[in-house]
Design an enzyme around this catalytic site. Structure first.
Site, PDB file in Angstrom:
ATOM      1  N   GLU A 121      57.890  66.658   3.209  1.00 35.66           N
ATOM      2  CA  GLU A 121      56.872  66.141   3.907  1.00 35.66           C
ATOM      3  C   GLU A 121      56.761  67.037   5.070  1.00 35.66           C
ATOM      4  O   GLU A 121      57.515  67.066   5.966  1.00 35.66           O
ATOM      5  CB  GLU A 121      57.080  64.718   4.366  1.00 35.66           C
ATOM      6  CG  GLU A 121      55.839  64.347   4.762  1.00 35.66           C
ATOM      7  CD  GLU A 121      55.602  64.242   6.133  1.00 35.66           C
ATOM      8  OE1 GLU A 121      54.667  65.179   6.543  1.00 35.66           O
ATOM      9  OE2 GLU A 121      56.084  63.463   6.901  1.00 35.66           O
TER      10      GLU A 121
ATOM     11  N   GLU B 118      49.500  74.066  13.832  1.00 35.30           N
ATOM     12  CA  GLU B 118      49.892  72.963  14.132  1.00 35.30           C
ATOM     13  C   GLU B 118      50.509  72.873  15.639  1.00 35.30           C
ATOM     14  O   GLU B 118      51.394  73.521  15.985  1.00 35.30           O
ATOM     15  CB  GLU B 118      51.084  72.177  13.281  1.00 35.30           C
ATOM     16  CG  GLU B 118      51.260  70.887  13.625  1.00 35.30           C
ATOM     17  CD  GLU B 118      52.320  70.058  12.645  1.00 35.30           C
ATOM     18  OE1 GLU B 118      52.132  68.876  12.004  1.00 35.30           O
ATOM     19  OE2 GLU B 118      53.298  70.729  12.124  1.00 35.30           O
TER      20      GLU B 118
ATOM     21  N   ALA C 171      60.592  75.484   8.500  1.00 31.89           N
ATOM     22  CA  ALA C 171      61.920  74.824   7.885  1.00 31.89           C
ATOM     23  C   ALA C 171      61.925  74.368   6.531  1.00 31.89           C
ATOM     24  O   ALA C 171      62.752  74.627   5.624  1.00 31.89           O
ATOM     25  CB  ALA C 171      62.284  73.872   8.893  1.00 31.89           C
ATOM     26  N   GLY C 172      60.851  73.944   6.066  1.00 33.86           N
ATOM     27  CA  GLY C 172      60.708  73.499   4.691  1.00 33.86           C
ATOM     28  C   GLY C 172      60.679  74.625   3.868  1.00 33.86           C
ATOM     29  O   GLY C 172      61.545  74.071   2.528  1.00 33.86           O
TER      30      GLY C 172
ATOM     31  N   GLY D 109      59.515  67.826   8.391  1.00 33.34           N
ATOM     32  CA  GLY D 109      59.766  68.571   9.252  1.00 33.34           C
ATOM     33  C   GLY D 109      58.964  69.739   9.430  1.00 33.34           C
ATOM     34  O   GLY D 109      57.559  69.612   8.552  1.00 33.34           O
ATOM     35  N   SER D 110      58.950  70.792   9.786  1.00 34.83           N
ATOM     36  CA  SER D 110      57.746  71.954  10.044  1.00 34.83           C
ATOM     37  C   SER D 110      58.055  72.718   8.792  1.00 34.83           C
ATOM     38  O   SER D 110      58.970  72.539   7.836  1.00 34.83           O
ATOM     39  CB  SER D 110      58.360  72.909  11.201  1.00 34.83           C
ATOM     40  OG  SER D 110      59.509  73.719  10.691  1.00 34.83           O
TER      41      SER D 110
ATOM     42  N   CYS E 226      52.085  64.256  12.417  1.00 39.41           N
ATOM     43  CA  CYS E 226      51.931  65.376  11.336  1.00 39.41           C
ATOM     44  C   CYS E 226      50.695  65.052  10.717  1.00 39.41           C
ATOM     45  O   CYS E 226      49.874  65.900  10.301  1.00 39.41           O
ATOM     46  CB  CYS E 226      52.946  65.400  10.320  1.00 39.41           C
ATOM     47  SG  CYS E 226      53.331  63.971   9.567  1.00 39.41           S
TER      48      CYS E 226
END
Length: 481
Positions: free
Chosen positions: A251, A385, A233-234, A229-230, A285
């Protein structure tokens, strides 16, 4: 209209604890296409308890790896029988062009399943080594435990496979939380698991919202978290796992560069960037959206890129000619439009595209593919991004400057170099901090190649032997001989 009123928990179908349903909206028509059960924390508790029992007491972690490999191969065979349905479902739920859905969203996961089973057959599950003190050392690999996996909406089935299959091959049990925007392919996988020889309790699939994901990540019954995810959030996932000393794989985002060397052919670069930068309508991504071109040849490359972007067909994702479909949601469309506006305000120049909706598309979450030039590396459109069909061209003075620009970002997920001299391209690739790289191509998602990033793009790897190792713990035993 699809309807799934139950949740797949531990190999069985359960009515959700709240009885609530959520709608899935078509990005093309903006109309509901499905109603699915909405999980809540109580459903996560049930799923984790089932996974915990299956791991602590059940047969799955204790099977010979060869038996798990056989069962995964059978699952891959069952998947192949429904591969066309996967393509249709993913295009319906997230708007990917049907040609891309067939190849990347549907066929590639099947290839990955078979290839990962092949890798597991050659994995050193147990080996002996000569010890330093003269006695033998036995090194064994054991499953890490109960896995909590969170997958995104942009490559939904591929990311489910990327986490589910290595976990199963390793002997783990798993609770998957796919995105609520794209639950339908996950339900299809649940049906395949139900029909397979995977024992009860081993797999649960709960398409839920952010709150459900946060609850799963923090759950005390989870031994390892695998998150895609983003980056924002990671970081939260990493903090939660660090507090509990859980194993974690992340990732995350990317802002990858396509480094165009001064000997490259403009037409070949434009054709390659269509894939590398605009795959999945730019919602990838690994998308290489920063195009670095030599200053003295910049007009040639800009002209070729602009011609390519202008020729892209935008519209109904089920149309065989469509190359750019809608964004997955209205929120995502507005995010991309916001970045286009931000680029204009910052002083970048639009060569083609822009904020106005594509001609003739008054419904659906569409964005015109857009090409910016006169972009400075510090601009938001060159650093953040965007996750949409927006390309930025940056000019460089020499190779050292190109490498500097490629690394001038918080991310390090992917990248590419374009040249007629492969050895020169390899040398440039080795100087750039990125976990995956391609020479005259985007990163190919080869199942034997480890995938993942450095810096703010994540921790750990998926695919390849390294990806399988993420689901294993290593035990060493001395003195056995």
């Amino acid at each position: 209209m699809y309807e799934y009123a139950k949740l797949f928990i531990g190999g069985e179908w359960w009515v959700p604890s709240t009885g609530e349903m959520t709608e899935v909206i078509s990005p093309h028509t903006e109309q509901p296409i499905a109603r699915v059960a909405a999980p809540a924390p109580a459903d996560v508790d049930r799923a984790v308890a089932a996974a915990r029992r299956a791991f602590d007491e059940g047969p799955w972690p204790r099977l010979d790896p060869a038996e798990r490999i056989r069962i995964v191969r059978d699952l891959a065979r069952r998947y192949q029988e429904r591969v066309d349905e996967v393509a249709q479902v993913v295009t319906a739920e997230m708007g990917a062009p049907i040609t891309f859905s067939r190849s990347a969203h549907a066929r590639l996961p099947g290839v990955m399943m078979r290839a990962l089973a092949d890798l597991a057959e050659t994995y050193p599950w147990q080996e002996t080594r000569p010890g330093f003190y003269g006695t033998g050392i036995l090194v064994r690999s054991h499953p890490v435990g109960v896995v909590g996996a969170v997958t995104p909406w942009n490559m939904p089935m591929l990311m489910v496979v990327a986490k589910l299959i290595p976990a199963l091959l390793a002997g783990c049990t798993i609770v998957l939380k796919p995105s609520p925007e794209t639950p339908l392919d996950a339900y299809l996988m649940a049906e395949l698991i139900e029909q397979s020889e995977v024992p009860p309790g081993v797999v649960s699939i709960l398409p839920g919202d952010r709150a459900v994901g946060e609850y799963l990540v923090a759950h005390p019954g989870i031994d390892k978290v695998s998150f895609t995810g983003s980056t924002a959030a990671g970081r939260q996932v990493a903090a939660a796992c660090g507090a509990a000393l859980k194993r974690v794989g992340l990732e995350l985002g990317g802002k990858s560069a396509a480094v165009v060397l001064d000997d490259a052919d403009p037409a070949a670069v434009a054709a390659g960037v269509q894939v590398a930068g605009l795959m999945n309508s730019g919602q990838a991504c690994v998308a290489q959206t920063r195009i670095l071109v030599p200053r003295r040849r910049a007009p040639e490359f800009v002209d070729a890129l602009a011609a390519m972007v202008d020729e892209l067909s935008v519209g109904d994702p089920f149309d065989e000619d469509t190359r750019i479909g809608p964004m997955v949601s209205d929120r995502q469309r507005e995010r991309v439009r916001g970045y286009i506006e931000q680029g204009i305000t910052a002083g970048a120049r639009i060569v083609t595209g822009g904020e106005a909706p594509p001609e003739g598309l008054d419904k659906g979450w569409y964005v015109r593919p857009t090409l910016f030039t006169e972009v400075e590396s510090g601009m938001g459109i060159a650093q953040e991004e965007i996750f949409g069909p927006v390309l930025t061209v940056l000019e460089y003075a020499d190779t050292d400057d190109a490498v500097r620009l490629a690394d001038d970002t918080a991310y390090g997920l992917s990248g590419s170099v374009w040249t007629t001299d492969a050895d020169r391209g390899l040398a440039v690739a080795g100087r750039i901090r990125a976990g995956t790289f391609g020479i005259n191509q985007a990163y190919s998602m080869d199942p034997h190649a480890p995938f993942g990033g450095v810096k703010a793009s994540g921790i750990g790897r998926e695919f390849g032997r390294e990806g399988l190792a993420q689901y294993l713990e290593t035990q060493s035993i001395s003195g056995f001989d």
